[in-house]
Design a protein around this motif. Structure first.
Motif, PDB file in Angstrom:
ATOM      1  N   ILE A 181      24.282  -7.532 -64.563  1.00  0.00           N
ATOM      2  CA  ILE A 181      24.914  -7.113 -65.825  1.00  0.00           C
ATOM      3  C   ILE A 181      24.135  -7.655 -67.022  1.00  0.00           C
ATOM      4  CG2 ILE A 181      26.954  -7.442 -67.290  1.00  0.00           C
ATOM      5  CD1 ILE A 181      28.653  -7.233 -64.759  1.00  0.00           C
ATOM      6  N   ALA A 182      23.735  -8.928 -66.946  1.00  0.00           N
ATOM      7  CA  ALA A 182      22.972  -9.530 -68.046  1.00  0.00           C
ATOM      8  C   ALA A 182      21.639  -8.814 -68.242  1.00  0.00           C
ATOM      9  CB  ALA A 182      22.737 -11.009 -67.767  1.00  0.00           C
ATOM     10  N   SER A 183      20.973  -8.468 -67.145  1.00  0.00           N
ATOM     11  CA  SER A 183      19.693  -7.755 -67.228  1.00  0.00           C
ATOM     12  C   SER A 183      19.871  -6.385 -67.860  1.00  0.00           C
ATOM     13  CB  SER A 183      19.085  -7.616 -65.831  1.00  0.00           C
ATOM     14  OG  SER A 183      18.799  -8.878 -65.269  1.00  0.00           O
ATOM     15  N   GLU A 184      20.940  -5.697 -67.465  1.00  0.00           N
ATOM     16  CA  GLU A 184      21.209  -4.372 -68.010  1.00  0.00           C
ATOM     17  C   GLU A 184      21.541  -4.455 -69.493  1.00  0.00           C
ATOM     18  OE1 GLU A 184      21.367  -0.199 -67.386  1.00  0.00           O
ATOM     19  OE2 GLU A 184      20.697  -1.853 -66.111  1.00  0.00           O
ATOM     20  N   GLU A 185      22.319  -5.448 -69.883  1.00  0.00           N
ATOM     21  CA  GLU A 185      22.663  -5.623 -71.287  1.00  0.00           C
ATOM     22  C   GLU A 185      21.426  -5.928 -72.131  1.00  0.00           C
ATOM     23  OE1 GLU A 185      25.601  -8.682 -71.028  1.00  0.00           O
ATOM     24  OE2 GLU A 185      27.283  -7.249 -71.065  1.00  0.00           O
ATOM     25  N   LEU A 186      20.502  -6.713 -71.571  1.00  0.00           N
ATOM     26  CA  LEU A 186      19.262  -7.009 -72.281  1.00  0.00           C
ATOM     27  C   LEU A 186      18.431  -5.746 -72.483  1.00  0.00           C
ATOM     28  CD1 LEU A 186      17.251  -8.994 -73.498  1.00  0.00           C
ATOM     29  CD2 LEU A 186      16.351  -9.415 -71.188  1.00  0.00           C
ATOM     30  N   THR A 187      18.353  -4.919 -71.453  1.00  0.00           N
ATOM     31  CA  THR A 187      17.625  -3.650 -71.553  1.00  0.00           C
ATOM     32  C   THR A 187      18.230  -2.772 -72.642  1.00  0.00           C
ATOM     33  OG1 THR A 187      17.002  -3.711 -69.211  1.00  0.00           O
ATOM     34  CG2 THR A 187      16.933  -1.568 -70.311  1.00  0.00           C
ATOM     35  N   HIS A 188      19.553  -2.698 -72.675  1.00  0.00           N
ATOM     36  CA  HIS A 188      20.236  -1.886 -73.681  1.00  0.00           C
ATOM     37  C   HIS A 188      19.985  -2.428 -75.092  1.00  0.00           C
ATOM     38  CE1 HIS A 188      23.358  -0.491 -70.455  1.00  0.00           C
ATOM     39  NE2 HIS A 188      22.216   0.155 -70.367  1.00  0.00           N
ATOM     40  N   MET A 189      20.018  -3.744 -75.235  1.00  0.00           N
ATOM     41  CA  MET A 189      19.792  -4.342 -76.543  1.00  0.00           C
ATOM     42  C   MET A 189      18.380  -4.070 -77.036  1.00  0.00           C
ATOM     43  SD  MET A 189      20.836  -5.916 -79.155  1.00  0.00           S
ATOM     44  CE  MET A 189      22.467  -6.445 -78.594  1.00  0.00           C
ATOM     45  N   GLN A 190      17.398  -4.156 -76.146  1.00  0.00           N
ATOM     46  CA  GLN A 190      16.015  -3.888 -76.522  1.00  0.00           C
ATOM     47  C   GLN A 190      15.854  -2.430 -76.961  1.00  0.00           C
ATOM     48  OE1 GLN A 190      14.182  -5.138 -72.861  1.00  0.00           O
ATOM     49  NE2 GLN A 190      13.694  -7.188 -73.634  1.00  0.00           N
ATOM     50  N   GLN A 191      16.496  -1.510 -76.254  1.00  0.00           N
ATOM     51  CA  GLN A 191      16.424  -0.103 -76.626  1.00  0.00           C
ATOM     52  C   GLN A 191      17.118   0.134 -77.957  1.00  0.00           C
ATOM     53  OE1 GLN A 191      14.755   2.501 -75.046  1.00  0.00           O
ATOM     54  NE2 GLN A 191      15.256   3.450 -77.002  1.00  0.00           N
ATOM     55  N   TYR A 192      18.247  -0.545 -78.179  1.00  0.00           N
ATOM     56  CA  TYR A 192      18.971  -0.402 -79.442  1.00  0.00           C
ATOM     57  C   TYR A 192      18.108  -0.854 -80.619  1.00  0.00           C
ATOM     58  CZ  TYR A 192      22.398  -1.218 -83.118  1.00  0.00           C
ATOM     59  OH  TYR A 192      23.059  -1.216 -84.313  1.00  0.00           O
ATOM     60  N   LEU A 193      17.400  -1.969 -80.441  1.00  0.00           N
ATOM     61  CA  LEU A 193      16.537  -2.476 -81.509  1.00  0.00           C
ATOM     62  C   LEU A 193      15.392  -1.507 -81.794  1.00  0.00           C
ATOM     63  CD1 LEU A 193      16.383  -6.271 -80.572  1.00  0.00           C
ATOM     64  CD2 LEU A 193      17.618  -5.217 -82.482  1.00  0.00           C
ATOM     65  N   ARG A 194      14.830  -0.901 -80.740  1.00  0.00           N
ATOM     66  CA  ARG A 194      13.764   0.091 -80.940  1.00  0.00           C
ATOM     67  C   ARG A 194      14.299   1.305 -81.695  1.00  0.00           C
ATOM     68  NH1 ARG A 194      12.183  -1.630 -75.653  1.00  0.00           N
ATOM     69  NH2 ARG A 194      13.401   0.041 -74.691  1.00  0.00           N
ATOM     70  N   ASP A 195      15.499   1.762 -81.328  1.00  0.00           N
ATOM     71  CA  ASP A 195      16.088   2.898 -82.012  1.00  0.00           C
ATOM     72  C   ASP A 195      16.380   2.575 -83.470  1.00  0.00           C
ATOM     73  OD1 ASP A 195      16.017   4.376 -79.696  1.00  0.00           O
ATOM     74  OD2 ASP A 195      18.100   4.018 -79.145  1.00  0.00           O
ATOM     75  N   LEU A 196      16.858   1.366 -83.718  1.00  0.00           N
ATOM     76  CA  LEU A 196      17.185   0.951 -85.078  1.00  0.00           C
ATOM     77  C   LEU A 196      15.926   0.863 -85.932  1.00  0.00           C
ATOM     78  CD1 LEU A 196      19.537   0.114 -86.865  1.00  0.00           C
ATOM     79  CD2 LEU A 196      19.134  -2.258 -86.172  1.00  0.00           C
ATOM     80  N   GLU A 197      14.861   0.339 -85.363  1.00  0.00           N
ATOM     81  CA  GLU A 197      13.588   0.264 -86.087  1.00  0.00           C
ATOM     82  C   GLU A 197      13.071   1.661 -86.424  1.00  0.00           C
ATOM     83  OE1 GLU A 197      10.998  -1.964 -83.611  1.00  0.00           O
ATOM     84  OE2 GLU A 197      11.938  -3.904 -84.039  1.00  0.00           O
ATOM     85  N   ALA A 198      13.223   2.589 -85.478  1.00  0.00           N
ATOM     86  CA  ALA A 198      12.774   3.960 -85.706  1.00  0.00           C
ATOM     87  C   ALA A 198      13.582   4.608 -86.829  1.00  0.00           C
ATOM     88  CB  ALA A 198      12.901   4.766 -84.410  1.00  0.00           C
ATOM     89  N   LEU A 199      14.893   4.302 -86.850  1.00  0.00           N
ATOM     90  CA  LEU A 199      15.762   4.875 -87.882  1.00  0.00           C
ATOM     91  C   LEU A 199      15.397   4.321 -89.261  1.00  0.00           C
ATOM     92  CD1 LEU A 199      18.259   6.496 -88.723  1.00  0.00           C
ATOM     93  CD2 LEU A 199      19.658   4.506 -88.159  1.00  0.00           C
ATOM     94  N   LEU A 200      15.150   3.020 -89.336  1.00  0.00           N
ATOM     95  CA  LEU A 200      14.831   2.394 -90.618  1.00  0.00           C
ATOM     96  C   LEU A 200      13.460   2.789 -91.149  1.00  0.00           C
ATOM     97  CD1 LEU A 200      16.196  -1.204 -89.952  1.00  0.00           C
ATOM     98  CD2 LEU A 200      17.232   0.586 -91.357  1.00  0.00           C
ATOM     99  N   SER A 201      12.576   3.211 -90.242  1.00  0.00           N
ATOM    100  CA  SER A 201      11.226   3.568 -90.655  1.00  0.00           C
ATOM    101  C   SER A 201      11.135   4.986 -91.202  1.00  0.00           C
ATOM    102  CB  SER A 201      10.252   3.422 -89.486  1.00  0.00           C
ATOM    103  OG  SER A 201      10.543   4.362 -88.468  1.00  0.00           O
ATOM    104  N   LYS A 202      12.229   5.768 -91.044  1.00  0.00           N
ATOM    105  CA  LYS A 202      12.200   7.155 -91.513  1.00  0.00           C
ATOM    106  C   LYS A 202      12.294   7.211 -93.039  1.00  0.00           C
ATOM    107  CE  LYS A 202      14.194   9.302 -87.382  1.00  0.00           C
ATOM    108  NZ  LYS A 202      15.300  10.100 -86.830  1.00  0.00           N
TER     109      LYS A 202
END
Length: 202
Positions: A181-202
């Motif tokens: 569960i911890a590994s999966e949550e970390l993966t999700h958090m990393q993807q969320y940060l990438r998505d957020l960075e992409a959104l802010l860069s637009k």
């Protein structure tokens, strides 16, 4: 149970039950009621009773997970429709502004400024729609991530509840569940940060 299931199947085949989804839901309710009635009789003891309790829990978790996934899928579809409708409405409003401008531009002192304001307003509105759509996508993704975590937990708990309470085997199984569960949550958090960075860069 078999008699009731046969009667339910007949109702479905005869068209009294209109959809497969309705049939599946009623069959699920019948299965849970049947298993719960067996427990209420207190005939099963020890491992046999634990197996029935685990079966009930598994069926409930599987049913609830499927219902949540279907709800998320429907919500995503509705959101896509809402975004498309918002973009269409904004394009229509923009075209109406342009038509009004063309009709009255001869009376305007600063035509270029008025046209620029119309274009700027349209860009702002479209940008807001895009940002709102991306925020909603992130929200739905977050909800889907929670479903995946819950699915992992349920999968592990199906085995854990059959183990002896407090045993070494159960402790190891709980540890493995928490690590996954911890590994999966970390993966999700990393993807969320990438998505957020992409959104802010637009």
């Amino acid at each position: 149970f078999l008699t009731a299931k046969a009667a339910l199947t007949k109702r479905y085949n005869d068209g009294e039950i209109k959809s497969k989804e309705e049939f599946d839901e009623q069959l699920y309710q019948l299965e849970i009621a049947s298993l719960s009635a067996r427990l209420a009789l207190h005939k099963e003891k020890g491992a046999d009773r634990a197996a029935i309790e685990a079966d009930i829990q598994k069926r409930i978790m599987t049913h609830d997970e499927a219902a949540r996934k279907e709800a998320e899928k429907l919500e995503g579809s509705l959101q896509t429709d809402r975004i498309a409708a918002a973009r269409t409405a904004e394009q229509r409003r923009y075209q109406e502004d342009l038509k009004a401008f063309e009709k009255s531009k001869s009376a305007l002192k600063d035509q270029s400024k008025v046209k620029e304001d119309i274009e700027a307003k349209h860009r702002r509105n479209m940008a807001k729609i895009d940002v709102d759509a991306e925020n909603e996508r992130l929200r739905l993704q977050s909800a889907n991530n929670r479903l995946e975590i819950e699915s992992i937990r349920n999968s592990h708990m199906e085995r854990i509840v059959t183990m002896k309470e407090g045993s070494f085997e159960q402790m190891q199984a709980l540890k493995a569940m928490r690590f996954e569960i911890a590994s999966e949550e970390l993966t999700h958090m990393q993807q969320y940060l990438r998505d957020l960075e992409a959104l802010l860069s637009k």
